[in-house]
Design a protein around this motif. Structure first.
Motif, short mmCIF file in Angstrom:
data_model
loop_
_atom_site.label_atom_id
_atom_site.label_comp_id
_atom_site.label_asym_id
_atom_site.label_seq_id
_atom_site.Cartn_x
_atom_site.Cartn_y
_atom_site.Cartn_z
N GLY A 29 -9.60 -5.63 6.64
CA GLY A 29 -8.93 -6.91 6.89
C GLY A 29 -7.44 -6.94 6.62
O GLY A 29 -6.79 -7.93 6.93
N THR A 30 -6.87 -5.86 6.09
CA THR A 30 -5.43 -5.88 5.81
C THR A 30 -4.64 -5.66 7.09
O THR A 30 -5.05 -4.93 7.98
CB THR A 30 -5.01 -4.82 4.76
OG1 THR A 30 -5.45 -3.53 5.20
CG2 THR A 30 -5.57 -5.13 3.41
N LYS A 31 -3.51 -6.34 7.17
CA LYS A 31 -2.62 -6.19 8.32
C LYS A 31 -1.72 -4.99 8.11
O LYS A 31 -1.45 -4.58 6.97
CB LYS A 31 -1.79 -7.45 8.51
CG LYS A 31 -2.62 -8.64 8.96
CD LYS A 31 -1.72 -9.78 9.40
CE LYS A 31 -2.58 -10.95 9.79
NZ LYS A 31 -2.68 -11.11 11.21
N ALA A 32 -1.25 -4.43 9.22
CA ALA A 32 -0.42 -3.22 9.18
C ALA A 32 0.76 -3.37 8.22
O ALA A 32 1.02 -2.48 7.42
CB ALA A 32 0.07 -2.87 10.57
N GLN A 33 1.44 -4.50 8.28
CA GLN A 33 2.61 -4.66 7.41
C GLN A 33 2.22 -4.65 5.93
O GLN A 33 3.04 -4.33 5.08
CB GLN A 33 3.41 -5.90 7.77
CG GLN A 33 2.60 -7.18 7.80
CD GLN A 33 3.26 -8.26 8.62
OE1 GLN A 33 3.78 -8.01 9.70
NE2 GLN A 33 3.23 -9.47 8.11
N GLU A 34 0.95 -4.95 5.63
CA GLU A 34 0.47 -4.90 4.24
C GLU A 34 0.07 -3.48 3.83
O GLU A 34 0.36 -3.05 2.73
CB GLU A 34 -0.75 -5.80 4.06
CG GLU A 34 -0.52 -7.28 4.30
CD GLU A 34 -1.83 -8.03 4.29
OE1 GLU A 34 -2.17 -8.58 3.23
OE2 GLU A 34 -2.52 -8.05 5.34
N PHE A 35 -0.63 -2.76 4.73
CA PHE A 35 -1.18 -1.46 4.32
C PHE A 35 -0.26 -0.28 4.56
O PHE A 35 -0.45 0.78 3.99
CB PHE A 35 -2.55 -1.20 4.96
CG PHE A 35 -2.56 -0.97 6.44
CD1 PHE A 35 -2.06 0.20 7.01
CD2 PHE A 35 -3.14 -1.90 7.30
CE1 PHE A 35 -2.11 0.44 8.37
CE2 PHE A 35 -3.19 -1.67 8.67
CZ PHE A 35 -2.67 -0.50 9.20
N ILE A 36 0.77 -0.40 5.41
CA ILE A 36 1.61 0.75 5.74
C ILE A 36 2.21 1.43 4.51
O ILE A 36 2.10 2.66 4.38
CB ILE A 36 2.70 0.38 6.78
CG1 ILE A 36 2.05 0.25 8.16
CG2 ILE A 36 3.81 1.41 6.82
CD1 ILE A 36 2.99 -0.23 9.26
N PRO A 37 2.83 0.73 3.55
CA PRO A 37 3.40 1.45 2.40
C PRO A 37 2.34 2.24 1.60
O PRO A 37 2.56 3.41 1.26
CB PRO A 37 4.02 0.34 1.54
CG PRO A 37 4.29 -0.77 2.52
CD PRO A 37 3.17 -0.71 3.51
N SER A 38 1.21 1.62 1.34
CA SER A 38 0.14 2.30 0.60
C SER A 38 -0.42 3.48 1.40
O SER A 38 -0.65 4.57 0.86
CB SER A 38 -0.98 1.32 0.27
OG SER A 38 -2.07 2.02 -0.31
N LEU A 39 -0.64 3.27 2.69
CA LEU A 39 -1.20 4.33 3.52
C LEU A 39 -0.25 5.52 3.61
O LEU A 39 -0.68 6.68 3.55
CB LEU A 39 -1.52 3.79 4.91
CG LEU A 39 -2.18 4.76 5.88
CD1 LEU A 39 -3.43 5.40 5.28
CD2 LEU A 39 -2.51 4.05 7.18
N ASN A 40 1.05 5.28 3.71
CA ASN A 40 2.01 6.38 3.74
C ASN A 40 1.99 7.16 2.44
O ASN A 40 2.09 8.39 2.44
CB ASN A 40 3.41 5.88 4.08
CG ASN A 40 3.53 5.56 5.56
OD1 ASN A 40 2.79 6.05 6.39
ND2 ASN A 40 4.49 4.70 5.88
#
Length: 143
Positions: A29-40
Motif C-alpha cells: 500500500g505504500t506509494k512510490a514517493q514513500e518507499f523509494i528512499p527505503s527501497l534504494n
C-alpha cells in the motif's frame, strides 16, 4: 521478484536471496514517493552483500567494480503522465523510474515483468556458492 508485503511496523523494505532467486519486499500500500528512499537503501545493502554480476561488453561488473560498480536505483518518473515502470540499463547501472503516485501493489506486476525481461537479456548472473546461475539454469526462479 518484487513483492508487496505485510512488513513489521516502521519497515518499508527488505530483501532475501537464495540460489537463482532474490525477493525484494516493499510494504503493501505504500506509494512510490514513500518507499523509494527505503527501497534504494535496501538495494544498496543487497548489492553490497548479494552475489549478482553483470556481463557488459565482455567485462564482468560487480559491486566492487572500480569504475562502474553495480547500482540499482529507483527514481520518481519525470514524465507526465508517468508510466508505472520504465527501466533503463547501462554498464553497472539500472535506473528504475516509477510513477510517484502509484502504490507498490500497482507497480509490482509490471516491475517483475520488466525485471524478467532484463534478466532474459543474458547479461546478469548470480554466483551462488561457487555456481554460476543464469536464467537458463535449472531451478532458476525468475521475477
Amino acid at each position: 521478484m518484487y513483492q508487496a508485503a505485510d512488513l513489521d511496523p516502521g519497515l518499508l523494505s527488505d530483501w532475501h536471496e537464495e540460489r537463482g532467486y532474490v525477493e525484494i519486499r516493499v510494504a503493501r500500500g505504500t506509494k512510490a514517493q514513500e518507499f523509494i528512499p527505503s527501497l534504494n537503501e535496501t538495494l544498496r545493502d543487497f548489492i553490497k552483500h548479494g552475489t549478482w554480476f553483470q556481463l557488459w561488453d565482455g567485462e564482468i561488473v560487480s559491486s566492487e567494480h572500480p569504475e562502474n560498480p553495480i547500482c540499482l536505483t529507483f527514481k520518481p518518473s519525470p514524465f507526465q503522465p508517468a508510466p508505472l515502470v520504465d527501466v533503463r540499463e547501462h554498464q553497472g547501472f539500472v535506473d528504475l523510474y516509477v510513477s510517484p503516485a502509484a502504490t507498490i501493489d500497482e507497480i509490482v506486476p509490471i516491475l517483475n515483468a520488466s525485471i524478467e525481461e532484463l534478466l532474459a537479456g543474458g547479461q546478469w548472473f548470480q554466483l551462488w556458492r561457487g555456481e554460476i546461475v543464469t536464467m537458463d539454469s535449472p531451478g532458476f526462479m525468475a521475477a
